[in-house]
Scaffold this motif. Sequence first.
Motif, PDB file in Angstrom:
ATOM      1  N   ASN A 195     -12.515 -18.165   5.624  1.00 16.19           N
ATOM      2  CA  ASN A 195     -12.185 -16.841   6.151  1.00 16.19           C
ATOM      3  C   ASN A 195     -11.083 -16.240   5.274  1.00 16.19           C
ATOM      4  OD1 ASN A 195      -9.776 -18.033   7.083  1.00 16.19           O
ATOM      5  ND2 ASN A 195     -10.477 -18.148   9.201  1.00 16.19           N
ATOM      6  N   ASP A 196     -10.678 -15.034   5.581  1.00 16.51           N
ATOM      7  CA  ASP A 196      -9.827 -14.311   4.626  1.00 16.51           C
ATOM      8  C   ASP A 196      -8.379 -14.140   5.053  1.00 16.51           C
ATOM      9  OD1 ASP A 196     -10.241 -12.517   6.663  1.00 16.51           O
ATOM     10  OD2 ASP A 196     -10.837 -10.848   5.388  1.00 16.51           O
ATOM     11  N   GLY A 197      -7.983 -14.688   6.215  1.00 17.46           N
ATOM     12  CA  GLY A 197      -6.576 -14.565   6.581  1.00 17.46           C
ATOM     13  C   GLY A 197      -6.335 -14.471   8.072  1.00 17.46           C
ATOM     14  N   LEU A 198      -5.170 -13.912   8.420  1.00 13.46           N
ATOM     15  CA  LEU A 198      -4.714 -13.839   9.802  1.00 13.46           C
ATOM     16  C   LEU A 198      -4.642 -12.394  10.268  1.00 13.46           C
ATOM     17  CD1 LEU A 198      -1.773 -16.418   9.510  1.00 13.46           C
ATOM     18  CD2 LEU A 198      -4.091 -16.822  10.368  1.00 13.46           C
ATOM     19  N   TYR A 199      -5.091 -12.181  11.495  1.00 11.20           N
ATOM     20  CA  TYR A 199      -5.153 -10.844  12.078  1.00 11.20           C
ATOM     21  C   TYR A 199      -4.312 -10.794  13.352  1.00 11.20           C
ATOM     22  CZ  TYR A 199      -9.032  -9.796   8.921  1.00 11.20           C
ATOM     23  OH  TYR A 199      -9.802  -9.576   7.806  1.00 11.20           O
TER      24      TYR A 199
ATOM     25  N   THR B   3     -10.025 -16.302  13.367  1.00 11.09           N
ATOM     26  CA  THR B   3     -11.056 -15.275  13.250  1.00 11.09           C
ATOM     27  C   THR B   3     -11.927 -15.539  12.031  1.00 11.09           C
ATOM     28  OG1 THR B   3      -9.552 -13.854  12.004  1.00 11.09           O
ATOM     29  CG2 THR B   3      -9.642 -13.533  14.387  1.00 11.09           C
ATOM     30  N   ALA B   4     -13.011 -14.829  11.956  1.00  9.42           N
ATOM     31  CA  ALA B   4     -13.927 -14.940  10.827  1.00  9.42           C
ATOM     32  C   ALA B   4     -13.804 -13.694   9.957  1.00  9.42           C
ATOM     33  CB  ALA B   4     -15.368 -15.084  11.314  1.00  9.42           C
ATOM     34  N   THR B   5     -14.068 -13.861   8.673  1.00  7.82           N
ATOM     35  CA  THR B   5     -14.086 -12.703   7.784  1.00  7.82           C
ATOM     36  C   THR B   5     -15.098 -11.684   8.305  1.00  7.82           C
ATOM     37  OG1 THR B   5     -13.543 -14.116   5.906  1.00  7.82           O
ATOM     38  CG2 THR B   5     -14.492 -11.949   5.417  1.00  7.82           C
ATOM     39  N   PRO B   6     -14.702 -10.432   8.486  1.00  6.83           N
ATOM     40  CA  PRO B   6     -15.629  -9.437   9.035  1.00  6.83           C
ATOM     41  C   PRO B   6     -16.955  -9.405   8.283  1.00  6.83           C
ATOM     42  CG  PRO B   6     -13.418  -8.528   8.899  1.00  6.83           C
ATOM     43  CD  PRO B   6     -13.366  -9.861   8.211  1.00  6.83           C
ATOM     44  N   GLY B   7     -18.049  -9.444   9.034  1.00  6.51           N
ATOM     45  CA  GLY B   7     -19.387  -9.343   8.455  1.00  6.51           C
ATOM     46  C   GLY B   7     -19.959 -10.639   7.925  1.00  6.51           C
ATOM     47  N   ARG B   8     -19.203 -11.724   8.017  1.00  3.23           N
ATOM     48  CA  ARG B   8     -19.658 -12.992   7.448  1.00  3.23           C
ATOM     49  C   ARG B   8     -20.339 -13.827   8.535  1.00  3.23           C
ATOM     50  NH1 ARG B   8     -18.938 -15.790   2.936  1.00  3.23           N
ATOM     51  NH2 ARG B   8     -18.654 -18.035   2.978  1.00  3.23           N
ATOM     52  N   THR B   9     -21.582 -14.222   8.313  1.00  2.00           N
ATOM     53  CA  THR B   9     -22.354 -14.932   9.326  1.00  2.00           C
ATOM     54  C   THR B   9     -23.179 -16.052   8.706  1.00  2.00           C
ATOM     55  OG1 THR B   9     -24.277 -13.485   9.118  1.00  2.00           O
ATOM     56  CG2 THR B   9     -22.586 -12.842  10.708  1.00  2.00           C
ATOM     57  N   PHE B  10     -23.664 -16.934   9.586  1.00  2.00           N
ATOM     58  CA  PHE B  10     -24.677 -17.899   9.197  1.00  2.00           C
ATOM     59  C   PHE B  10     -25.992 -17.155   8.953  1.00  2.00           C
ATOM     60  CE2 PHE B  10     -22.042 -21.063  11.536  1.00  2.00           C
ATOM     61  CZ  PHE B  10     -21.991 -22.036  10.542  1.00  2.00           C
ATOM     62  N   PRO B  11     -26.951 -17.781   8.258  1.00  2.00           N
ATOM     63  CA  PRO B  11     -28.256 -17.137   8.109  1.00  2.00           C
ATOM     64  C   PRO B  11     -28.898 -16.769   9.442  1.00  2.00           C
ATOM     65  CG  PRO B  11     -28.055 -18.966   6.589  1.00  2.00           C
ATOM     66  CD  PRO B  11     -26.833 -19.010   7.466  1.00  2.00           C
TER      67      PRO B  11
ATOM     68  N   VAL C 145     -11.492 -10.211  26.994  1.00  2.00           N
ATOM     69  CA  VAL C 145     -10.719  -8.975  27.126  1.00  2.00           C
ATOM     70  C   VAL C 145     -11.014  -8.011  25.985  1.00  2.00           C
ATOM     71  CG1 VAL C 145      -8.864  -9.990  28.490  1.00  2.00           C
ATOM     72  CG2 VAL C 145      -8.722 -10.040  25.986  1.00  2.00           C
ATOM     73  N   MET C 146     -11.693  -8.490  24.948  1.00  2.00           N
ATOM     74  CA  MET C 146     -12.189  -7.586  23.906  1.00  2.00           C
ATOM     75  C   MET C 146     -13.302  -8.297  23.138  1.00  2.00           C
ATOM     76  SD  MET C 146      -9.257  -7.481  20.945  1.00  2.00           S
ATOM     77  CE  MET C 146      -8.642  -8.946  20.142  1.00  2.00           C
ATOM     78  N   ASP C 147     -14.148  -7.505  22.493  1.00  2.58           N
ATOM     79  CA  ASP C 147     -15.304  -8.040  21.775  1.00  2.58           C
ATOM     80  C   ASP C 147     -14.901  -8.320  20.330  1.00  2.58           C
ATOM     81  OD1 ASP C 147     -17.812  -8.889  21.104  1.00  2.58           O
ATOM     82  OD2 ASP C 147     -18.646  -6.873  20.874  1.00  2.58           O
ATOM     83  N   GLN C 148     -14.174  -9.409  20.147  1.00  2.05           N
ATOM     84  CA  GLN C 148     -13.728  -9.823  18.821  1.00  2.05           C
ATOM     85  C   GLN C 148     -13.960 -11.323  18.715  1.00  2.05           C
ATOM     86  OE1 GLN C 148     -12.320  -8.443  15.943  1.00  2.05           O
ATOM     87  NE2 GLN C 148     -12.403 -10.551  15.161  1.00  2.05           N
ATOM     88  N   TRP C 149     -14.740 -11.748  17.701  1.00  3.87           N
ATOM     89  CA  TRP C 149     -14.993 -13.180  17.529  1.00  3.87           C
ATOM     90  C   TRP C 149     -13.667 -13.884  17.257  1.00  3.87           C
ATOM     91  CZ3 TRP C 149     -14.455 -17.539  14.697  1.00  3.87           C
ATOM     92  CH2 TRP C 149     -15.388 -18.566  14.914  1.00  3.87           C
ATOM     93  N   MET C 150     -13.343 -14.855  18.106  1.00  2.00           N
ATOM     94  CA  MET C 150     -12.053 -15.539  17.991  1.00  2.00           C
ATOM     95  C   MET C 150     -12.127 -16.901  18.664  1.00  2.00           C
ATOM     96  SD  MET C 150      -8.288 -14.288  19.376  1.00  2.00           S
ATOM     97  CE  MET C 150      -8.339 -12.759  18.431  1.00  2.00           C
ATOM     98  N   ARG C 151     -11.472 -17.869  18.049  1.00  2.00           N
ATOM     99  CA  ARG C 151     -11.231 -19.164  18.661  1.00  2.00           C
ATOM    100  C   ARG C 151      -9.713 -19.398  18.689  1.00  2.00           C
ATOM    101  NH1 ARG C 151     -15.674 -22.673  18.842  1.00  2.00           N
ATOM    102  NH2 ARG C 151     -14.273 -24.485  18.719  1.00  2.00           N
ATOM    103  N   ASP C 152      -9.291 -20.360  19.483  1.00  2.63           N
ATOM    104  CA  ASP C 152      -7.870 -20.739  19.518  1.00  2.63           C
ATOM    105  C   ASP C 152      -6.972 -19.534  19.825  1.00  2.63           C
ATOM    106  OD1 ASP C 152      -8.977 -23.145  18.507  1.00  2.63           O
ATOM    107  OD2 ASP C 152      -8.660 -22.442  16.457  1.00  2.63           O
ATOM    108  N   THR C 153      -7.373 -18.735  20.793  1.00  2.97           N
ATOM    109  CA  THR C 153      -6.626 -17.525  21.146  1.00  2.97           C
ATOM    110  C   THR C 153      -5.170 -17.846  21.481  1.00  2.97           C
ATOM    111  OG1 THR C 153      -8.654 -16.577  22.056  1.00  2.97           O
ATOM    112  CG2 THR C 153      -6.582 -15.524  22.676  1.00  2.97           C
TER     113      THR C 153
END
Length: 369
Positions: free
Chosen positions: A77-81, A59-67, A35-43
Motif C-alpha cells: 500500500n502507499d502510506g497512512l491516511y 488501508t489499501a492503495t486507492p483503486g488497488r484490488t485482487f483480480p 461508520v463510513m464506506d472506507q476499506w480499513m482494518r485495525d481501526t
Amino acid sequence: MPVCIRLLWTAPAYSNPVAPVGDPALTVPAAVVPVMDQWMRDTYVMTGPDGYYYMTGTTATPGRTFPAGRVHCWDYNDGLYLWRSKNMQQWEPMGRIWSFDKDAAAWQQKGKALEPGAMSPNKDLLDSFYRAVWAPELHYIKSKKKWLLIACINGGIGSFVLESTSGKPEGPYRNIKGNMYKAIFPNIDLSLFEDDNGEVYLIGHNHFIARMNKELSDVAEPFRKLEETPYPQEPYIEGVFITRHEGRYQLLQTIWSVKKADGTFSYLRNDKNKQDSLYSYDVVVAEADNIYGPYGPRYAAILQGGHNNIFKDLNGYWWSTTFFNPRGIMGTKFTVTCRPGLVPVKWTDGKLRPDAGRAATFYDALKSN
C-alpha cells in the motif's frame, strides 16, 4: 483480644482459556455497522485535544484490488491516511499524511522480497516485494503537547514511531531518532501509552514493553516481557493495547477462538492442526497495579471485536473500535467487512463489556443522518 489475619491473594498460574462464544452480553451488538464506506482494518480512533475525533487504520492503495475485485493491503500500500469528526458519525478525510515515496527512510522504503516463486495476485512489478504499512495509531502526548504516529511494515521489517513537525495531527511526520535507520521494535503491531505522570511507553506485539526517554526520541530501556497470567499453552496473540481504568492498568489483546470437538470454544488454538477452524476474533483483558505487571487472569471482553483500541469520548463515555473481520466463522455474519466501526462499551463490575443500549441509540442516529 481478637487476632487479625491478613490473607494474601495469589494469582492463579494460568488464565482460563474457555472462550464464551455465543454470549450476547459480550458480542459486538447487532446494531453496530460501519461508520463510513472506507476499506480499513485495525481501526484506531482517539479523542483529540481540539474537540475532534481522529481515525486511522490499515488501508489499501486507492483503486488497488485482487483480480477477483477484492481490495487488499497485504503486500503493498502507499502510506497512512487520516480522518476526523466532531460527532463520530460523519468523517472528514484529511488525506494521506505519510507516504513511502515522500516520507519514508531508506530502510522503510526498501521492503522485503517475496519468497522465490511466490507471486502476489496482481502479478505486477510492485508486487515483487512486501512494502505495506499496517496498524497505525495516532497519539497526542499531553505532557509534551506533541503528536506521535506509530505503525509497522509487513514482511518482518518492524515497527516505528513518527513525530509531527507542525504540531498538528495531519503532520507532516518524520522518524524519531530511535528509528531513523532501523525499526525501533522488530515486530508488528506496536502501540503506545502515556501514563498519568507523563511517562510514555511503547507496547510491543507478543507481550513486550519499553519506556521512552523524556524527549520521546528513543526508548530509555530495552524492551522486556510483560508479566502476565498466561494460558496453559499460549496461542498466537496480537493487537496489544494498554489504558487505565480506576487507577489500574488494562491490557487488551486479541485472540482467535476455535471450536473443539465437544462443541465448546477455546483460545488454545493449535496452529499446526488444520482441523482447528478460526471462529471469533476476540478481545481479552487483564489488569495490573503496575504497568509492567503482573497482570491477573485474562477475561473475554468483546467477542468478534479484535485488534481494537478503547477511548473516552468528550462526554466521558467509553468506546471500542472494530473493523468487521471477514475471517473466522463468526465473520461470515457481517454483510460488509473491513470497514471502520465503533462499539460503545462500559465497565460492569470492573470488567469491560459492549453497551448494547448505547449502540442502538448511536446507530439509530447514524441512520437518520
